[in-house]
Design a protein around this motif. Structure first.
Motif, PDB file in Angstrom:
ATOM      1  N   ARG A 233      32.057  73.314  43.536  1.00 57.48           N
ATOM      2  CA  ARG A 233      33.228  73.945  42.904  1.00 57.48           C
ATOM      3  C   ARG A 233      34.520  73.296  43.374  1.00 57.48           C
ATOM      4  N   ALA A 234      34.540  72.858  44.604  1.00 55.21           N
ATOM      5  CA  ALA A 234      35.747  72.225  45.133  1.00 55.21           C
ATOM      6  C   ALA A 234      36.067  70.900  44.456  1.00 55.21           C
ATOM      7  N   THR A 235      35.082  70.278  43.829  1.00 57.12           N
ATOM      8  CA  THR A 235      35.308  68.980  43.196  1.00 57.12           C
ATOM      9  C   THR A 235      35.848  69.098  41.778  1.00 57.12           C
ATOM     10  N   GLN A 236      35.997  70.315  41.273  1.00 56.35           N
ATOM     11  CA  GLN A 236      36.459  70.498  39.896  1.00 56.35           C
ATOM     12  C   GLN A 236      37.960  70.195  39.776  1.00 56.35           C
ATOM     13  N   ARG A 237      38.386  69.929  38.566  1.00 56.79           N
ATOM     14  CA  ARG A 237      39.747  69.440  38.336  1.00 56.79           C
ATOM     15  C   ARG A 237      40.838  70.440  38.680  1.00 56.79           C
ATOM     16  N   ASP A 238      40.517  71.726  38.687  1.00 59.12           N
ATOM     17  CA  ASP A 238      41.550  72.718  38.979  1.00 59.12           C
ATOM     18  C   ASP A 238      41.760  72.913  40.484  1.00 59.12           C
ATOM     19  N   VAL A 239      41.087  72.118  41.298  1.00 58.03           N
ATOM     20  CA  VAL A 239      41.235  72.210  42.748  1.00 58.03           C
ATOM     21  C   VAL A 239      41.966  70.960  43.248  1.00 58.03           C
ATOM     22  N   GLY A 240      43.082  71.187  43.917  1.00 60.02           N
ATOM     23  CA  GLY A 240      43.870  70.077  44.426  1.00 60.02           C
ATOM     24  C   GLY A 240      43.355  69.550  45.758  1.00 60.02           C
ATOM     25  N   TYR A 241      43.730  68.325  46.069  1.00 57.93           N
ATOM     26  CA  TYR A 241      43.386  67.642  47.322  1.00 57.93           C
ATOM     27  C   TYR A 241      41.903  67.334  47.465  1.00 57.93           C
ATOM     28  N   ASN A 242      41.126  67.490  46.406  1.00 62.56           N
ATOM     29  CA  ASN A 242      39.683  67.270  46.577  1.00 62.56           C
ATOM     30  C   ASN A 242      39.295  65.805  46.580  1.00 62.56           C
ATOM     31  N   ARG A 243      40.274  64.903  46.413  1.00 62.64           N
ATOM     32  CA  ARG A 243      39.988  63.483  46.523  1.00 62.64           C
ATOM     33  C   ARG A 243      40.387  62.925  47.881  1.00 62.64           C
ATOM     34  N   VAL A 244      40.875  63.777  48.756  1.00 60.36           N
ATOM     35  CA  VAL A 244      41.265  63.341  50.096  1.00 60.36           C
ATOM     36  C   VAL A 244      40.236  63.825  51.102  1.00 60.36           C
ATOM     37  N   GLY A 245      40.397  63.410  52.338  1.00 59.51           N
ATOM     38  CA  GLY A 245      39.523  63.919  53.390  1.00 59.51           C
ATOM     39  C   GLY A 245      39.909  65.347  53.732  1.00 59.51           C
ATOM     40  N   LEU A 246      38.934  66.161  54.102  1.00 59.49           N
ATOM     41  CA  LEU A 246      39.169  67.582  54.351  1.00 59.49           C
ATOM     42  C   LEU A 246      38.739  67.941  55.763  1.00 59.49           C
ATOM     43  N   MET A 247      39.581  68.691  56.464  1.00 61.42           N
ATOM     44  CA  MET A 247      39.265  69.053  57.842  1.00 61.42           C
ATOM     45  C   MET A 247      37.906  69.731  57.925  1.00 61.42           C
ATOM     46  N   GLY A 248      37.045  69.202  58.739  1.00 62.65           N
ATOM     47  CA  GLY A 248      35.758  69.823  58.991  1.00 62.65           C
ATOM     48  C   GLY A 248      34.665  69.468  58.010  1.00 62.65           C
ATOM     49  N   GLU A 249      34.947  68.558  57.075  1.00 58.26           N
ATOM     50  CA  GLU A 249      33.944  68.324  56.051  1.00 58.26           C
ATOM     51  C   GLU A 249      32.744  67.530  56.555  1.00 58.26           C
ATOM     52  N   THR A 250      32.673  67.266  57.830  1.00 55.81           N
ATOM     53  CA  THR A 250      31.434  66.756  58.395  1.00 55.81           C
ATOM     54  C   THR A 250      30.274  67.676  58.045  1.00 55.81           C
ATOM     55  N   VAL A 251      30.567  68.953  57.882  1.00 50.06           N
ATOM     56  CA  VAL A 251      29.521  69.915  57.528  1.00 50.06           C
ATOM     57  C   VAL A 251      28.918  69.609  56.161  1.00 50.06           C
ATOM     58  N   PHE A 252      29.669  68.925  55.294  1.00 45.35           N
ATOM     59  CA  PHE A 252      29.098  68.554  53.998  1.00 45.35           C
ATOM     60  C   PHE A 252      27.879  67.662  54.191  1.00 45.35           C
ATOM     61  N   GLY A 253      27.979  66.752  55.146  1.00 44.36           N
ATOM     62  CA  GLY A 253      26.843  65.883  55.427  1.00 44.36           C
ATOM     63  C   GLY A 253      25.651  66.659  55.949  1.00 44.36           C
ATOM     64  N   GLU A 254      25.911  67.676  56.765  1.00 37.87           N
ATOM     65  CA  GLU A 254      24.823  68.511  57.277  1.00 37.87           C
ATOM     66  C   GLU A 254      24.164  69.301  56.144  1.00 37.87           C
ATOM     67  N   ILE A 255      24.978  69.783  55.228  1.00 40.06           N
ATOM     68  CA  ILE A 255      24.444  70.532  54.085  1.00 40.06           C
ATOM     69  C   ILE A 255      23.597  69.616  53.214  1.00 40.06           C
ATOM     70  N   LEU A 256      24.072  68.394  53.005  1.00 38.95           N
ATOM     71  CA  LEU A 256      23.290  67.439  52.225  1.00 38.95           C
ATOM     72  C   LEU A 256      21.947  67.142  52.895  1.00 38.95           C
ATOM     73  N   ALA A 257      21.961  66.957  54.205  1.00 39.50           N
ATOM     74  CA  ALA A 257      20.710  66.687  54.924  1.00 39.50           C
ATOM     75  C   ALA A 257      19.746  67.860  54.801  1.00 39.50           C
ATOM     76  N   ASP A 258      20.285  69.071  54.862  1.00 45.48           N
ATOM     77  CA  ASP A 258      19.416  70.247  54.767  1.00 45.48           C
ATOM     78  C   ASP A 258      18.878  70.438  53.342  1.00 45.48           C
ATOM     79  N   LEU A 259      19.705  70.163  52.345  1.00 48.66           N
ATOM     80  CA  LEU A 259      19.225  70.233  50.965  1.00 48.66           C
ATOM     81  C   LEU A 259      18.069  69.259  50.747  1.00 48.66           C
TER      82      LEU A 259
END
Length: 730
Positions: free
Chosen positions: A566-592
């Motif tokens: 949902r964060a990657t959708q066009r109505d969400v700003g700053y989603n093309r920049v780095g986000l504080m703490g988004e290392t967790v995205f990698g953990e979520i991907l590994a778990d998926l």
């Protein structure tokens, strides 16, 4: 280079330019003074340092290109001096300052590279001060001789030497900042103290400033210098932190502005009889191997060096090691508070440092050497790490647990922001997110409580947090299509006519969002917090299924995934920049992937690859909403290591108290959340190259930094997202 993978490109802050006076006398030109290791320029009239470049290099550690807008009275440079003195028997301190009302100094010929008497720019004073720029074995030296030319004994209660570096980011884009600017950090360690400065790029030679041999120049304190904030440089703002001074004497400050504050080192003064003189000075040296060579460069000047293993934030029950390298033998080591640290020599220069069973908080080791030098090493002792986490979880889910069912904002059953000083939950703040369970300032408490469970689950705490998920997180903070609101608290008299909003709050500020503004879902940073919260509960449910009652592991993992998408959708700003703490995205991907969620893993991979491809094409990648932070910075240029728990591994930040602290002001912050985030990058790089122990040293310091933010009872500091502010402390 080790680049920061969490944040983004430095923004360009466009500010107007104001004209300024030429009190330095720039129109009369410069004197060039060269040594084997440096090319330097000093202003001819003022004889302050204007430019300092390594020999054969164009990189300038000083803001020479900004000097024309830093030439006014009250603006500080290397070569300036500040002091306070009083006649013996008087209680009143008198101020002296070479930058206050500049006049051309009187040149002196005495064999130095350049020398001057400062009387014209100091005005009437019993102190006769001569300043010399000298060659010190190929390095640049700066020496002051202070003589009591009066007829009565005086007490010198403050003596400071301003330190200027090119940390001005105003009106510079990201690439220019990387190319031109540097960051500096202090080691407030008395005769072993030094200032280190290095290019933001993290590459190239670094600079160290140490006490000049033959003088008695301890680093007693590091004081922030007040300057007028001209728009041309915006002093004391997000884009220019401001400057500090190396203080040798601080008694006058301890008696007045710092009364009631425990300084890093005991305050002192010096007494000068009529005709008596004192000398102080500094040596500028290069660490040609860059940041990894700083300790060797410091040692090469004859300055004692200390290395703590694993660092300077140490838990009870875990002996640490301390290695001292000095040209003189150690005569004594003492702990303050007494007995808080027990030091035992293992071999020459090698010691074990063991906290007592009751030690907690700041502890200073004072090392005295046979040659008369004193070194202070600053530790922070915590409880055992498991106890720290346990206390934190208890405090967050009891003292910070908000369960008022009548709350019209729907915050009941939440871990909320807490004012530790007042001993109360923060239910209102004109910066509405702080009381609104979103954004960095409002989400930190509940996210800490949830992430703690992934490491050290507690049945009672998990039960409360499940209630939070079902009653507040899902459906209030987060909408049914996985959008994340900016705040669920807001200032809106039309929407909440009966709510007793504080009458003394600044509700007219831009931070006092209305209901419609607070409920927007357009800030990507907020999505990271929610995804991480779900992920932590997934980890609990997967490893300890009996603890989780409301949902199974799959529900939590898929909610984490859907939040990211949902964060990657066009109505969400700053989603093309780095986000504080988004290392967790990698953990979520590994778990998926591990759980066989193939379609979700593929979707997340596609979304993240798009961003990574963009960043890979940028000179200073990752982006940010701020004009600058660690975003896009080389972490080696951003994270120092020094024998002081507060600066060791400290992610440089000095404005976030404005957005999330109780005390809203610009000041250097000790172990901002960036310390732990940046450490992830360093430790990852170390795993790729285990021979680079410097990465481990700084990485451990950064990752242990957050432990210093937790009080003995498990409560966190009064400032909402930082810890203890340092520039207000000596």
């Amino acid at each position: 280079m080790v680049r920061h993978r969490l944040f983004g490109v430095l923004g360009l802050l466009l500010l107007g330019v104001q004209g300024q006076s030429d009190n330095l006398g720039l129109s009369n030109g410069y004197l060039t003074i060269n040594t084997a290791n440096f090319n330097a320029r000093i202003v001819k009239d003022a004889q302050v340092l204007a430019s300092l470049t390594p020999a054969g290099s164009s990189f300038d550690f000083l803001p020479f290109d900004k000097l024309s807008v830093r030439a006014n009275n009250g603006q500080y440079h290397w070569g300036d001096i500040t002091f306070r003195y009083r006649q013996q028997g008087s209680n009143n301190w008198i101020d002296g300052n070479s930058a206050t009302a500049r006049r051309p100094v009187t040149a002196v010929t005495n064999g130095a590279l350049a020398a001057s008497n400062l009387a014209p720019t100091l005005g009437t004073s019993p102190l006769n001060i001569t300043r010399e720029w000298i060659n010190v074995s190929g390095d640049l030296g700066l020496r002051f001789t202070i003589v009591n030319s009066g007829t009565s004994t005086i007490e010198l209660g403050s003596l400071g030497f301003p330190a200027e570096f090119n940390s001005i980011f105003t009106n510079r884009d990201a690439s220019t900042i990387q190319r031109l600017c540097s960051l500096s950090d202090p080691y407030i360690g008395m005769h072993a103290g030094y200032i280190r400065a290095n290019p933001i790029s993290g590459t190239g030679a670094a600079l160290v400033v140490t006490p000049l041999s033959g003088t008695d120049t301890p680093f007693e304190a590091y004081r922030n210098l007040a300057e007028q904030s001209y728009s041309s440089t915006s002093y004391g703002s997000q884009v220019f932190e401001g400057l500090y001074e190396w203080q040798v004497l601080t008694k006058a400050w301890a008696e007045r502005e710092w009364a009631g504050i425990t300084p890093w080192n005991p305050a002192s003064s010096r007494t000068l009889a009529p005709g008596q003189s004192l000398q102080f000075g500094f040596r500028f040296s290069l660490a040609k191997d860059g940041v990894r060579g700083i300790d060797a460069a410091v040692s090469g000047t004859g300055t004692p060096v200390a290395v703590g293993v694993p660092g300077y934030i140490i838990p009870r029950g875990s002996p640490a090691q301390l290695f001292l390298q000095a040209s003189s033998s150690v005569s004594s080591i003492a702990s303050d508070p007494s007995g808080a640290l027990v030091v035992k020599e293992v071999s020459t220069g090698s010691y074990t440092v063991t906290p007592s069973s009751t030690a907690w908080g700041r502890v200073r080791l004072t090392v005295k050497y046979a040659d008369g030098k004193t070194q202070t090493i600053h530790y922070h002792v915590t409880k055992a790490s498991t106890d720290v986490l346990s206390n934190l979880g208890t405090f967050l889910t009891t003292k910070q647990w908000f369960d008022d069912a009548s709350d019209p904002f729907g915050r009941a059953n939440s871990v909320m922001t807490y004012d530790y000083e007042a001993g109360a939950i923060v239910k209102q703040d004109a910066r509405v997110w702080i009381a609104g369970l979103s954004d960095e300032g409002g989400t930190g408490a509940y996210l800490a409580a949830m992430m703690k469970q992934a490491i050290q689950p507690n049945a009672a705490e998990v039960a409360k947090l499940e209630t939070f998920v079902d009653k507040v997180l899902w459906g209030t903070i987060q909408t049914s299509d996985y959008g994340v609101r900016k705040s669920i608290f807001y200032y809106d008299k039309a929407a909440q006519p009966n709510y007793p909003y504080l009458t003394n709050a600044n509700w007219g500020s831009w931070t006092s969002w209305s209901r419609s503004s607070a409920y927007t879902v357009d800030r990507a940073y907020n999505y990271v917090h929610v995804a991480a919260a779900y992920w932590s509960m997934y980890r609990v449910a997967r490893a300890y299924p009996s603890l989780v009652k409301s949902h199974n592991w799959e529900w939590y993992l898929l909610h984490a995934h859907n939040t990211i998408i949902r964060a990657t959708q066009r109505d969400v700003g700053y989603n093309r920049v780095g986000l504080m703490g988004e290392t967790v995205f990698g953990e979520i991907l590994a778990d998926l992937t591990r759980e066989g969620k193939t379609s979700e893993a593929s979707a997340l991979t596609t979304a993240m690859r798009s961003r990574a491809t963009q960043w890979n094409s940028e000179a200073v990648p990752y982006g940010s909403e701020m004009a600058w932070d660690s975003t896009g910075q080389d972490v080696l240029g951003y994270m120092p290591t020094v024998p002081h728990w507060g600066w060791d591994g400290n992610a440089r930040r000095y404005w976030d108290n404005i957005y999330g602290g109780k005390l809203q002001r610009i000041e250097r912050q000790i172990h901002h959340y960036g310390s732990g985030l940046n450490a992830l990058v360093l430790l990852s790089a170390f795993r790729s190259d285990p021979s680079d122990s410097y990465l481990l040293q700084v990485g451990y310091a950064g990752t242990s930094g957050p432990l210093s933010n937790i009080n003995q009872d498990g409560g966190t500091a009064t400032v909402v997202i930082t810890a203890q502010a340092s520039s207000a402390w000596p």
